[in-house]
Design a protein around this motif. Structure first.
Motif, mmCIF file in Angstrom:
data_model
loop_
_atom_site.group_PDB
_atom_site.id
_atom_site.type_symbol
_atom_site.label_atom_id
_atom_site.label_comp_id
_atom_site.label_asym_id
_atom_site.label_seq_id
_atom_site.Cartn_x
_atom_site.Cartn_y
_atom_site.Cartn_z
ATOM 1 N N PRO A 194 -38.924 7.245 47.785
ATOM 2 C CA PRO A 194 -40.285 6.459 48.921
ATOM 3 C C PRO A 194 -41.537 7.334 48.352
ATOM 4 O O PRO A 194 -41.395 8.752 47.515
ATOM 5 N N GLY A 195 -42.150 6.629 48.137
ATOM 6 C CA GLY A 195 -44.440 7.338 47.256
ATOM 7 C C GLY A 195 -43.661 7.167 45.402
ATOM 8 O O GLY A 195 -44.709 7.217 44.839
ATOM 9 N N ASN A 220 -47.284 0.860 43.478
ATOM 10 C CA ASN A 220 -46.816 2.372 44.023
ATOM 11 C C ASN A 220 -46.474 3.157 44.805
ATOM 12 O O ASN A 220 -46.817 2.213 45.821
ATOM 13 N N SER A 221 -47.313 3.878 45.444
ATOM 14 C CA SER A 221 -47.054 4.041 46.684
ATOM 15 C C SER A 221 -45.731 3.161 47.631
ATOM 16 O O SER A 221 -46.148 2.671 48.499
ATOM 17 N N ARG A 259 -52.102 -0.713 47.186
ATOM 18 C CA ARG A 259 -51.001 -0.279 45.975
ATOM 19 C C ARG A 259 -49.693 -0.773 44.923
ATOM 20 O O ARG A 259 -49.077 -0.412 43.846
ATOM 21 N N SER A 271 -42.783 5.277 41.871
ATOM 22 C CA SER A 271 -44.103 3.494 41.060
ATOM 23 C C SER A 271 -42.360 2.757 40.511
ATOM 24 O O SER A 271 -41.992 4.001 39.546
ATOM 25 N N LYS A 279 -43.041 1.651 49.943
ATOM 26 C CA LYS A 279 -42.397 1.775 50.941
ATOM 27 C C LYS A 279 -40.723 1.660 51.124
ATOM 28 O O LYS A 279 -40.320 0.318 49.615
#
Length: 122
Positions: free
Chosen positions: A14-15, A83-84, A66, A17, A86
């Motif tokens: 998580p977080g 990106n980012s 994102r 890329s 989840k």
């Protein structure tokens, strides 16, 4: 006559890329819209992002800010920079291209890639 080959999926925390790529090949006259869709287990396939041949983009609300979709028309390739990420982004991601075929006039065919798995987990 047209193949879409995706790459770039995998396991990410998580977080993190990832960058997905989708290359189209075959008897292509023109590629119009290209896009990415995803399907999570037990859910319907949903639109993630699309991009026209003029680089106009459409992003699903759940990815705005994102994810970025771009394309390289010279190489018939579309990219999805994520990106980012989840855990809820976990899904099989499919590439789609709307293509006209050489020698078949202006009729536009829809093609799908085989899908690439994206798993977001710690």
């Amino acid at each position: 006559q047209v193949q879409l080959v995706e790459s770039g999926g995998g396991l990410v925390q998580p977080g993190g890329s990832l960058r997905l790529s989708c290359a189209a090949s075959g008897n292509i006259a023109s590629i119009y819209n290209m896009g990415w869709y995803r399907q999570a287990p037990g859910k319907q396939r949903e639109l993630v992002a699309t991009i026209t041949s003029a680089d106009n983009t459409n992003l699903a609300d759940f990815v705005k800010g994102r994810l970025t979709i771009t394309r390289d028309n010279a190489n018939n390739t579309v990219y999805l920079q994520m990106n980012s990420l989840k855990p809820e982004d976990t899904a099989v991601y499919y590439c789609r291209a709307d293509v006209s075929i050489e020698g078949r006039g202006r009729y536009v065919y829809m093609y799908w890639g085989q899908g690439t798995q994206v798993t977001v987990s710690s």
